[in-house]
Design a protein around this motif. Structure first.
Motif, PDB file in Angstrom:
ATOM      1  N   ASP A  51       0.846  -1.211   0.000  1.00 51.52           N
ATOM      2  CA  ASP A  51       0.000   0.000   0.000  1.00 51.52           C
ATOM      3  C   ASP A  51       0.871   1.247   0.000  1.00 51.52           C
ATOM      4  N   ARG A  52       1.990   1.186   0.756  1.00 51.59           N
ATOM      5  CA  ARG A  52       2.909   2.336   0.803  1.00 51.59           C
ATOM      6  C   ARG A  52       3.471   2.606  -0.606  1.00 51.59           C
ATOM      7  N   GLN A  53       3.916   1.533  -1.243  1.00 53.61           N
ATOM      8  CA  GLN A  53       4.526   1.692  -2.568  1.00 53.61           C
ATOM      9  C   GLN A  53       3.516   2.226  -3.581  1.00 53.61           C
ATOM     10  N   ARG A  54       2.291   1.728  -3.478  1.00 50.13           N
ATOM     11  CA  ARG A  54       1.273   2.190  -4.432  1.00 50.13           C
ATOM     12  C   ARG A  54       0.923   3.661  -4.192  1.00 50.13           C
ATOM     13  N   PHE A  55       0.861   4.054  -2.935  1.00 54.03           N
ATOM     14  CA  PHE A  55       0.587   5.466  -2.632  1.00 54.03           C
ATOM     15  C   PHE A  55       1.691   6.353  -3.216  1.00 54.03           C
ATOM     16  N   VAL A  56       2.938   5.942  -3.002  1.00 54.19           N
ATOM     17  CA  VAL A  56       4.083   6.728  -3.502  1.00 54.19           C
ATOM     18  C   VAL A  56       4.068   6.781  -5.033  1.00 54.19           C
ATOM     19  N   ALA A  57       3.741   5.634  -5.654  1.00 58.85           N
ATOM     20  CA  ALA A  57       3.696   5.602  -7.131  1.00 58.85           C
ATOM     21  C   ALA A  57       2.569   6.491  -7.665  1.00 58.85           C
ATOM     22  N   ALA A  58       1.448   6.521  -6.948  1.00 53.01           N
ATOM     23  CA  ALA A  58       0.318   7.343  -7.405  1.00 53.01           C
ATOM     24  C   ALA A  58       0.644   8.831  -7.256  1.00 53.01           C
ATOM     25  N   ARG A  59       1.144   9.203  -6.092  1.00 51.92           N
ATOM     26  CA  ARG A  59       1.452  10.625  -5.843  1.00 51.92           C
ATOM     27  C   ARG A  59       2.583  11.144  -6.725  1.00 51.92           C
ATOM     28  N   SER A  60       3.630  10.332  -6.891  1.00 52.48           N
ATOM     29  CA  SER A  60       4.760  10.799  -7.708  1.00 52.48           C
ATOM     30  C   SER A  60       4.341  10.879  -9.171  1.00 52.48           C
ATOM     31  N   GLY A  61       3.501   9.925  -9.623  1.00 52.88           N
ATOM     32  CA  GLY A  61       2.992   9.979 -10.990  1.00 52.88           C
ATOM     33  C   GLY A  61       2.158  11.238 -11.207  1.00 52.88           C
ATOM     34  N   MET A  62       1.299  11.524 -10.233  1.00 49.24           N
ATOM     35  CA  MET A  62       0.459  12.729 -10.330  1.00 49.24           C
ATOM     36  C   MET A  62       1.330  13.985 -10.405  1.00 49.24           C
ATOM     37  N   ARG A  63       2.380  14.032  -9.614  1.00 46.63           N
ATOM     38  CA  ARG A  63       3.280  15.203  -9.627  1.00 46.63           C
ATOM     39  C   ARG A  63       4.013  15.335 -10.967  1.00 46.63           C
ATOM     40  N   LEU A  64       4.481  14.190 -11.488  1.00 48.39           N
ATOM     41  CA  LEU A  64       5.189  14.237 -12.780  1.00 48.39           C
ATOM     42  C   LEU A  64       4.278  14.782 -13.884  1.00 48.39           C
ATOM     43  N   ILE A  65       3.044  14.321 -13.874  1.00 51.08           N
ATOM     44  CA  ILE A  65       2.112  14.750 -14.931  1.00 51.08           C
ATOM     45  C   ILE A  65       1.730  16.218 -14.747  1.00 51.08           C
ATOM     46  N   LEU A  66       1.357  16.594 -13.535  1.00 53.87           N
ATOM     47  CA  LEU A  66       0.935  17.992 -13.317  1.00 53.87           C
ATOM     48  C   LEU A  66       2.079  18.965 -13.601  1.00 53.87           C
ATOM     49  N   GLY A  67       3.308  18.528 -13.327  1.00 50.93           N
ATOM     50  CA  GLY A  67       4.470  19.376 -13.615  1.00 50.93           C
ATOM     51  C   GLY A  67       4.546  19.753 -15.088  1.00 50.93           C
ATOM     52  N   ARG A  68       4.075  18.858 -15.945  1.00 48.99           N
ATOM     53  CA  ARG A  68       4.109  19.143 -17.395  1.00 48.99           C
ATOM     54  C   ARG A  68       3.142  20.253 -17.770  1.00 48.99           C
ATOM     55  N   TYR A  69       2.016  20.321 -17.080  1.00 47.90           N
ATOM     56  CA  TYR A  69       1.043  21.385 -17.375  1.00 47.90           C
ATOM     57  C   TYR A  69       1.459  22.708 -16.738  1.00 47.90           C
ATOM     58  N   LEU A  70       2.067  22.587 -15.572  1.00 40.86           N
ATOM     59  CA  LEU A  70       2.366  23.802 -14.795  1.00 40.86           C
ATOM     60  C   LEU A  70       3.738  24.386 -15.116  1.00 40.86           C
ATOM     61  N   GLY A  71       4.557  23.613 -15.848  1.00 42.81           N
ATOM     62  CA  GLY A  71       5.923  24.079 -16.111  1.00 42.81           C
ATOM     63  C   GLY A  71       6.750  24.107 -14.839  1.00 42.81           C
ATOM     64  N   LEU A  72       6.469  23.159 -13.950  1.00 41.91           N
ATOM     65  CA  LEU A  72       7.183  23.103 -12.661  1.00 41.91           C
ATOM     66  C   LEU A  72       7.836  21.742 -12.481  1.00 41.91           C
ATOM     67  N   LEU A  73       8.886  21.715 -11.674  1.00 45.28           N
ATOM     68  CA  LEU A  73       9.443  20.428 -11.274  1.00 45.28           C
ATOM     69  C   LEU A  73       8.410  19.706 -10.404  1.00 45.28           C
ATOM     70  N   PRO A  74       8.287  18.379 -10.576  1.00 44.92           N
ATOM     71  CA  PRO A  74       7.259  17.659  -9.818  1.00 44.92           C
ATOM     72  C   PRO A  74       7.357  17.884  -8.311  1.00 44.92           C
ATOM     73  N   GLN A  75       8.592  17.938  -7.808  1.00 44.45           N
ATOM     74  CA  GLN A  75       8.765  18.065  -6.352  1.00 44.45           C
ATOM     75  C   GLN A  75       8.458  19.470  -5.842  1.00 44.45           C
ATOM     76  N   SER A  76       8.301  20.439  -6.755  1.00 40.90           N
ATOM     77  CA  SER A  76       8.053  21.806  -6.266  1.00 40.90           C
ATOM     78  C   SER A  76       6.562  22.168  -6.288  1.00 40.90           C
ATOM     79  N   ILE A  77       5.707  21.228  -6.689  1.00 45.18           N
ATOM     80  CA  ILE A  77       4.260  21.532  -6.704  1.00 45.18           C
ATOM     81  C   ILE A  77       3.729  21.492  -5.270  1.00 45.18           C
ATOM     82  N   ARG A  78       2.935  22.515  -4.933  1.00 44.29           N
ATOM     83  CA  ARG A  78       2.341  22.583  -3.589  1.00 44.29           C
ATOM     84  C   ARG A  78       0.843  22.353  -3.685  1.00 44.29           C
ATOM     85  N   PHE A  79       0.330  21.379  -2.969  1.00 39.29           N
ATOM     86  CA  PHE A  79      -1.110  21.119  -3.013  1.00 39.29           C
ATOM     87  C   PHE A  79      -1.808  21.814  -1.855  1.00 39.29           C
TER      88      PHE A  79
END
Ligand SMILES: CC(C)(COP(=O)(O)OP(=O)(O)OC[C@H]1O[C@@H](n2cnc3c(N)ncnc32)[C@H](O)[C@@H]1OP(=O)(O)O)[C@@H](O)C(=O)NCCC(=O)NCCS
Length: 256
Positions: A51-79
């Motif tokens: 469950d931990r691994q799946r949560f991390v994979a889901a969140r990191s995937g979401m960050r990678l994708i949103l970074g493409r729309y926002l022009g931001l590094l995935p780790q710098s997105i603030r929710f």
């Protein structure tokens, strides 16, 4: 380096991304580095490693994708989080992005719009140990389901469930929205749609329900507040980013 160009969507489309959540161990470490402090703390609290691994994979995937729309590094997105926990990215000037994530078993799906509030739900179709339709569905939905031939029942159940859940997630009221206060049309006779929302006679014209073309053992839907504007789903089949092991989730079938 942040992405050099940003993705665009426009008024007629909702982007749909999907990816697998089970990943090789080295990718887990890389994915962890993309998460915020609170997300890492949340990851630590899972009892089961999978469950931990799946949560991390889901969140990191979401960050990678949103970074493409926002022009931001995935780790710098603030929710930011709504009253019922819905994640959002604060609007920046005139640009805004709306998104919603769902995961079930080893599959994640993210729906993205540059203007419409939306919700998405996917569920793995599993045998029902107990029929909970009467408890969760409205009277009208339950009657539709009961009228289906036995071989169509399970599929109908999950179609209704994911339509309702996607609406609850789009609406943002969470579980404070009574599940019998709205009716979904989910049989295969015509288009899926919202037919009734208590206290809001205009709702059926304002919300659109779009069924996802999922792999066979899943059901899923996107619900968006387009106020009558017709939209289509655009399935994105590119690799989602920096992590080599992140593979696409097979939406629509045949892409995997
Ligand atoms: C949390 C909830 C939003 C969805 O839960 P779920 O179906 O188990 O999970 P999903 O995988 O579809 O969605 C979870 C993701 O939605 C997002 N989310 C969290 N709260 C949200 C909210 N209030 N609204 C919209 N999205 C939300 C998050 O990104 C979350 O993933 P993460 O925390 O891992 O990043 C909530 O609606 C819930 O508990 N629903 C179950 C209620 C029910 O009985 N439904 C019956 C339908 S007939």
């Amino acid at each position: 380096m942040p992405p050099s160009s940003t993705e665009t969507i426009g008024p007629d489309l909702i982007d749909v991304w999907s990816w697998k959540l089970d990943m090789p161990v080295p990718d887990f470490g890389t994915s962890m580095t993309l998460l915020s402090v609170d997300e890492r703390a949340r990851a630590e609290r899972f009892v089961h490693e999978r469950d931990r691994q799946r949560f991390v994979a889901a969140r990191s995937g979401m960050r990678l994708i949103l970074g493409r729309y926002l022009g931001l590094l995935p780790q710098s997105i603030r929710f930011d989080y709504g009253a019922n926990g819905k994640p959002a990215v604060p609007a920046c000037g005139s640009s805004s992005i709306r998104f919603n994530l769902s995961h079930s078993a080893d599959l994640a799906v993210l729906a993205v719009s540059d203007r419409y509030e939306l919700g998405v739900d996917i569920e793995e179709i599993r045998f029902l140990k107990e029929d909970i339709a009467k408890r969760f569905f409205s009277g009208r939905e339950y009657r539709t389901l009961r009228s289906m031939p036995a071989e169509a029942y399970l599929d109908g159940f999950y179609r209704c469930w994911t339509h309702k859940e996607a609406f609850v997630k789009a609406h943002g009221a969470g579980l404070s929205l009574p599940l019998d206060s709205f009716d979904m049309i989910f049989d295969r006779q015509g288009e899926s749609r919202l037919e009734r929302l208590e206290g809001d006679p205009d709702a059926p014209g304002n919300w659109v329900v779009l069924e996802l073309a999922t792999p066979v053992n899943f059901a899923g839907a996107v619900v968006a507040s387009t106020r009558g504007h017709r939209v289509c789903l655009r399935y994105r089949d590119e690799d989602i980013g920096a992590i080599p092991g992140k593979v696409r989730g097979g939406f629509p079938p045949g892409i995997a």
